[in-house]
Design a protein around this motif. Sequence first.
Motif, PDB file in Angstrom:
ATOM      1  N   ASP A 140       0.856  -1.190   0.000  1.00  0.00           N
ATOM      2  CA  ASP A 140       0.000   0.000   0.000  1.00  0.00           C
ATOM      3  C   ASP A 140       0.893   1.241   0.000  1.00  0.00           C
ATOM      4  O   ASP A 140       1.681   1.453   0.914  1.00  0.00           O
ATOM      5  CB  ASP A 140      -0.882  -0.027   1.244  1.00  0.00           C
ATOM      6  N   PHE A 141       0.787   2.051  -1.041  1.00  0.00           N
ATOM      7  CA  PHE A 141       1.624   3.236  -1.185  1.00  0.00           C
ATOM      8  C   PHE A 141       0.948   4.512  -0.678  1.00  0.00           C
ATOM      9  O   PHE A 141       1.507   5.597  -0.839  1.00  0.00           O
ATOM     10  CB  PHE A 141       1.985   3.444  -2.663  1.00  0.00           C
ATOM     11  N   ASN A 149      -1.288   3.369  -5.723  1.00  0.00           N
ATOM     12  CA  ASN A 149      -2.153   4.326  -5.021  1.00  0.00           C
ATOM     13  C   ASN A 149      -1.371   5.365  -4.229  1.00  0.00           C
ATOM     14  O   ASN A 149      -1.753   5.727  -3.107  1.00  0.00           O
ATOM     15  CB  ASN A 149      -3.115   3.585  -4.098  1.00  0.00           C
ATOM     16  N   ILE A 150      -0.305   5.883  -4.815  1.00  0.00           N
ATOM     17  CA  ILE A 150       0.476   6.904  -4.119  1.00  0.00           C
ATOM     18  C   ILE A 150      -0.226   8.258  -4.225  1.00  0.00           C
ATOM     19  O   ILE A 150      -0.843   8.587  -5.244  1.00  0.00           O
ATOM     20  CB  ILE A 150       1.905   6.981  -4.694  1.00  0.00           C
ATOM     21  N   ASP A 151      -0.168   9.032  -3.159  1.00  0.00           N
ATOM     22  CA  ASP A 151      -0.695  10.389  -3.144  1.00  0.00           C
ATOM     23  C   ASP A 151       0.222  11.267  -3.987  1.00  0.00           C
ATOM     24  O   ASP A 151       1.423  11.362  -3.714  1.00  0.00           O
ATOM     25  CB  ASP A 151      -0.752  10.893  -1.692  1.00  0.00           C
ATOM     26  N   LYS A 152      -0.304  11.892  -5.010  1.00  0.00           N
ATOM     27  CA  LYS A 152       0.523  12.704  -5.911  1.00  0.00           C
ATOM     28  C   LYS A 152       1.240  13.826  -5.169  1.00  0.00           C
ATOM     29  O   LYS A 152       2.301  14.291  -5.605  1.00  0.00           O
ATOM     30  CB  LYS A 152      -0.328  13.284  -7.040  1.00  0.00           C
ATOM     31  N   ASN A 153       0.674  14.262  -4.035  1.00  0.00           N
ATOM     32  CA  ASN A 153       1.331  15.303  -3.231  1.00  0.00           C
ATOM     33  C   ASN A 153       2.557  14.771  -2.493  1.00  0.00           C
ATOM     34  O   ASN A 153       3.318  15.550  -1.917  1.00  0.00           O
ATOM     35  CB  ASN A 153       0.345  15.909  -2.235  1.00  0.00           C
ATOM     36  N   HIS A 154       2.692  13.458  -2.474  1.00  0.00           N
ATOM     37  CA  HIS A 154       3.825  12.830  -1.783  1.00  0.00           C
ATOM     38  C   HIS A 154       4.973  12.515  -2.728  1.00  0.00           C
ATOM     39  O   HIS A 154       5.966  11.927  -2.317  1.00  0.00           O
ATOM     40  CB  HIS A 154       3.373  11.550  -1.078  1.00  0.00           C
ATOM     41  N   ILE A 155       4.811  12.878  -3.998  1.00  0.00           N
ATOM     42  CA  ILE A 155       5.847  12.621  -5.006  1.00  0.00           C
ATOM     43  C   ILE A 155       6.711  13.867  -5.158  1.00  0.00           C
ATOM     44  O   ILE A 155       6.204  14.962  -5.400  1.00  0.00           O
ATOM     45  CB  ILE A 155       5.211  12.265  -6.360  1.00  0.00           C
ATOM     46  N   HIS A 156       8.018  13.693  -5.026  1.00  0.00           N
ATOM     47  CA  HIS A 156       8.941  14.822  -5.144  1.00  0.00           C
ATOM     48  C   HIS A 156      10.042  14.482  -6.145  1.00  0.00           C
ATOM     49  O   HIS A 156      10.749  13.484  -5.995  1.00  0.00           O
ATOM     50  CB  HIS A 156       9.557  15.153  -3.787  1.00  0.00           C
TER      51      HIS A 156
END
Length: 249
Positions: free
Chosen positions: A57-58, A93-100
């Motif tokens: 779970d991402f 299912n990663i939150d796009k706000n958590h991608i840097h």
Amino acid sequence: MRILVCKDYNEVSQKAAQMILSQITLKPNCVLGLATGSTPIGMYENLVTMYQQGLVDFSEVQTFNLDEYLSISPTNEQSYHYFMNEYLFNHVNIDKNHIHIPNGMADSMQEECIRYEQLIKDVGGIDIQVLGIGHNAHIGFNEPTINFEKGTHIVELDESTRQANARFFNHIDEVPKYAITMGTGSIFKSRKIMLLATGTSKAQAIHDMVYGKVQPEVPASILQFHHDVVLILDEEAASLLLDGDYKRV
């Protein structure tokens, strides 16, 4: 430094994905440092399969990529933004706000370097950093030079690096000459480092990293001083290592 030698690329990819799975299972809100290039693609494909099987779970995970080309739009197919979306982010299912990912189009690259370093500090640092290695032993885009760069910075790419990456472009002239990258100091702060390498073309770089003098002319050699590094190699990449210095998977 632990060295694990797998039979082939598929086993390297599976082992690496299992380690990422374990990290997320132990700490669901972990911070992953991610790499691009051809070597980690198999790892990402395995992680997508694990997600589809309900094994990972991402949703709480945060990610920081090592680098990005300068002056290439995130929507460009050769950008590392595009690469990460294509091979991982669009399929889990990663939150796009958590991608840097470093912004190679920023108005002020100096400010972007400072901003990126601060972002990593704000989340408490990277739990596990995935690395590949260049033919000249570069990690991230930290090319052989006269000193180890501490933080995120702009780098002029070696001609050998541009030639190696030319296969992703229509022509060598299209390969950018500059990139923004985490420094060796940024990488070194990660709690755990996992370096992947496959093929005979990486064997000399692996040898020099493991046995050579720690010097900025061999950027990956700095990893000799890190407290928790694991190399995951195939037999070809490990071909110049001495028996007994590694464990077979």
